[in-house]
Design a protein around this motif. Structure first.
Motif, PDB file in Angstrom:
ATOM      1  N   ILE A   1       0.786  -1.128  -0.075  1.00 27.68           N
ATOM      2  CA  ILE A   1      -0.306  -0.173   0.279  1.00 27.68           C
ATOM      3  C   ILE A   1       0.755   1.100  -0.407  1.00 27.68           C
ATOM      4  CG2 ILE A   1      -1.978  -0.930   1.386  1.00 27.68           C
ATOM      5  CD1 ILE A   1      -0.682   0.403   3.509  1.00 27.68           C
ATOM      6  N   LYS A   2       2.601   1.283  -0.194  1.00 25.57           N
ATOM      7  CA  LYS A   2       3.382   2.395  -0.346  1.00 25.57           C
ATOM      8  C   LYS A   2       3.763   2.371  -1.399  1.00 25.57           C
ATOM      9  CE  LYS A   2       4.070   1.372   4.913  1.00 25.57           C
ATOM     10  NZ  LYS A   2       5.222   0.820   6.168  1.00 25.57           N
ATOM     11  N   ASP A   3       3.450   3.656  -1.900  1.00 24.48           N
ATOM     12  CA  ASP A   3       4.151   4.410  -2.979  1.00 24.48           C
ATOM     13  C   ASP A   3       5.736   4.105  -2.874  1.00 24.48           C
ATOM     14  OD1 ASP A   3       1.764   3.904  -3.962  1.00 24.48           O
ATOM     15  OD2 ASP A   3       1.079   5.797  -4.605  1.00 24.48           O
ATOM     16  N   ARG A   4       5.824   4.700  -2.209  1.00 28.00           N
ATOM     17  CA  ARG A   4       7.723   4.345  -1.401  1.00 28.00           C
ATOM     18  C   ARG A   4       8.316   3.624  -2.097  1.00 28.00           C
ATOM     19  NH1 ARG A   4      11.737   7.422  -2.571  1.00 28.00           N
ATOM     20  NH2 ARG A   4      11.694   5.761  -3.490  1.00 28.00           N
TER      21      ARG A   4
ATOM     22  N   LYS B   1      15.150   6.788  -5.538  1.00 24.58           N
ATOM     23  CA  LYS B   1      14.691   7.854  -6.989  1.00 24.58           C
ATOM     24  C   LYS B   1      13.247   8.273  -6.002  1.00 24.58           C
ATOM     25  CE  LYS B   1      17.855   6.575 -10.131  1.00 24.58           C
ATOM     26  NZ  LYS B   1      18.276   7.814 -10.893  1.00 24.58           N
ATOM     27  N   GLN B   2      13.112   9.762  -6.430  1.00 25.46           N
ATOM     28  CA  GLN B   2      11.902  10.067  -6.243  1.00 25.46           C
ATOM     29  C   GLN B   2      10.685  10.177  -6.329  1.00 25.46           C
ATOM     30  OE1 GLN B   2      14.607  11.834  -5.834  1.00 25.46           O
ATOM     31  NE2 GLN B   2      15.384  11.389  -3.742  1.00 25.46           N
TER      32      GLN B   2
ATOM     33  N   GLU C   1       7.468  10.877  -4.380  1.00 24.13           N
ATOM     34  CA  GLU C   1       7.701   9.980  -3.294  1.00 24.13           C
ATOM     35  C   GLU C   1       6.488  11.753  -2.060  1.00 24.13           C
ATOM     36  OE1 GLU C   1      11.263   9.905   0.110  1.00 24.13           O
ATOM     37  OE2 GLU C   1      11.747  10.145  -2.180  1.00 24.13           O
ATOM     38  N   GLU C   2       6.377  10.777  -1.234  1.00 21.33           N
ATOM     39  CA  GLU C   2       4.669  12.171  -0.168  1.00 21.33           C
ATOM     40  C   GLU C   2       3.731  12.551  -1.406  1.00 21.33           C
ATOM     41  OE1 GLU C   2       5.772  11.628   2.898  1.00 21.33           O
ATOM     42  OE2 GLU C   2       7.452   9.972   2.529  1.00 21.33           O
ATOM     43  N   LYS C   3       3.586  12.433  -2.729  1.00 28.68           N
ATOM     44  CA  LYS C   3       2.129  12.590  -3.190  1.00 28.68           C
ATOM     45  C   LYS C   3       1.483  11.463  -3.391  1.00 28.68           C
ATOM     46  CE  LYS C   3       4.626  16.789  -4.223  1.00 28.68           C
ATOM     47  NZ  LYS C   3       5.364  17.417  -5.859  1.00 28.68           N
ATOM     48  N   LYS C   4       0.637  12.252  -3.858  1.00 26.60           N
ATOM     49  CA  LYS C   4      -0.770  10.931  -4.140  1.00 26.60           C
ATOM     50  C   LYS C   4      -0.444  10.852  -6.055  1.00 26.60           C
ATOM     51  CE  LYS C   4      -5.357  11.346  -3.740  1.00 26.60           C
ATOM     52  NZ  LYS C   4      -6.616  12.087  -3.443  1.00 26.60           N
ATOM     53  N   LYS C   5      -0.404   9.951  -6.273  1.00 29.48           N
ATOM     54  CA  LYS C   5      -0.699   9.611  -7.379  1.00 29.48           C
ATOM     55  C   LYS C   5      -1.033  10.323  -8.662  1.00 29.48           C
ATOM     56  CE  LYS C   5      -1.175   3.935  -6.931  1.00 29.48           C
ATOM     57  NZ  LYS C   5      -1.639   4.707  -5.143  1.00 29.48           N
TER      58      LYS C   5
END
Length: 371
Positions: free
Chosen positions: A55-58, A65-66, A89-93
């Motif tokens: 569930i984590k995009d990171r 990479k960012q 990173e730290e943003k919505k898709k």
């Protein structure tokens, strides 16, 4: 439908990858942890907006990479479809469908249809109710984006009601507001339950036919929707009965600090010749049932949408015996299929008439052969 091209940038262990894909069968061969499943994960994300692994995009963006990027170009019955997903990173898709930005997940759902079958899906039968609810919700959301919206709303209301129950346990003065949440929960819950009941009834008919073929007519599979609240004739009756049952369980719910009735407590009953195989089935029966459910799901998607979905087989062949493997292969005539395997030899004897084979080693994908 089928996918023609796939492009990945900084996705998992891939720095950059561009593939032209076969409209029938695409086989990815390589040792474990080389990047085979990552390709299937990217395709799955273009259909659902989320990974089937995290569930984590990171965790999806390449290490150090960012940003990450996925793009597929496909063909559907009524034209072309392009889906792009940008991960930060730290943003919505950020999602684009045919060049237009989609701000809600419901706008992505229904553009690409995918069915995935992996060793994890074999747990569908023998694991707990949460696995089976997840299966129902995932498939219904992909077919009917409106269902996903109602499901999301239901869980928001459920969380609010549970928080209120905890407050009431501390101070009874909050009891007056419980009726508001009961009514909203019952309204959304009734919709979900009727959608699930309809889905399971259709899936039951299809899976029964598939299951009989696999077992040479020796066994009969039956699916039953096991609701925590008995079903009524329509939404209105169901809503009223749901509210009544919530009132009856108020004291128990307050003491527990959670809602004990509703779609979040439901299950899918699986019976072979009248025997509950979730508990009493052999490993072979459980695997046959999981296979029948997945193949029935393909036909259900076709019936609902007019399109055959793309099938992702993630290292599942090694989990099936030769008879089940052959039955699966013979069922894939009109379906674009992606297969991952560590051993090409195990697939060469199978009746894949049209295929491309790719060898994967340390995120390098090499075109291997084509018939």
């Amino acid at each position: 439908m089928y996918i023609k091209n796939l492009k990945l940038i900084n996705f998992r262990n891939y720095h950059q990858l561009e593939l032209s894909l076969h409209p029938k069968v695409n086989i990815f061969v390589g040792d474990n942890a080389q990047g085979k499943t990552n390709i299937l994960e990217a395709i799955y994300m273009t259909a659902s907006g989320k990974s089937f692994r995290t569930i984590k995009d990171r965790e999806i963006i390449k290490m150090d990479k960012q940003q990450g990027y996925i793009k597929i170009e496909g063909e559907k019955r009524y034209g072309k479809v392009t889906v792009e997903i940008k991960l930060e990173e730290e943003k919505k898709k950020q999602v684009k469908v045919n060049g237009l930005t989609s701000t809600k997940r419901t706008e992505l759902l229904g553009n690409v249809y995918v069915v995935i079958f992996s060793p994890e899906d074999l747990k569908l039968v023998k694991e707990g109710p949460a696995e089976r609810r997840r299966f129902i919700d995932q498939e219904l959301s992909n077919i009917k984006p409106k269902y996903f919206h109602h499901l999301h709303q239901y869980h928001k209301v459920l969380m609010q009601r549970n928080n209120l129950l905890k407050k009431i346990y501390q101070n009874k003065k909050y009891m007056d507001t419980l009726d508001i949440w009961d009514e909203k929960l019952a309204e959304l819950g009734a919709r979900l339950m009727f959608e699930r009941l309809s889905f399971i009834n259709r899936l039951s008919m299809l899976s029964k036919l598939v299951h009989r073929k696999i077992t040479d007519n020796r066994e009969t599979l039956e699916l039953r929707y096991q609701s925590s609240i008995p079903m009524k004739k329509n939404d209105e009756e169901m809503k009223a009965f749901f509210i009544e049952k919530l009132k009856e369980s108020q004291e128990k719910d307050v003491n527990r600090g959670s809602t004990t009735l509703g779609p979040h407590r439901d299950d899918l009953g699986l019976y072979v010749n009248g025997i509950d195989i979730r508990v009493f089935g052999s490993q072979g029966q459980q695997r046959t049932t999981a296979l029948a459910l997945k193949l029935a799901e393909i036909e259900l998607v076709k019936g609902e949408t007019g399109e055959y979905p793309i099938l992702l087989l993630d290292d599942v062949m090694s989990e099936l015996d030769q008879k089940r493997q052959q039955f699966l292969i013979k069922s894939l005539r009109d379906i674009q299929t992606f297969v991952t395997t560590t051993e090409l030899n195990s697939l060469e004897t199978m009746e894949f008439s049209d295929k491309s084979i790719f060898y994967v080693e340390n995120a390098n994908v090499k075109y291997y052969a084509k018939d």
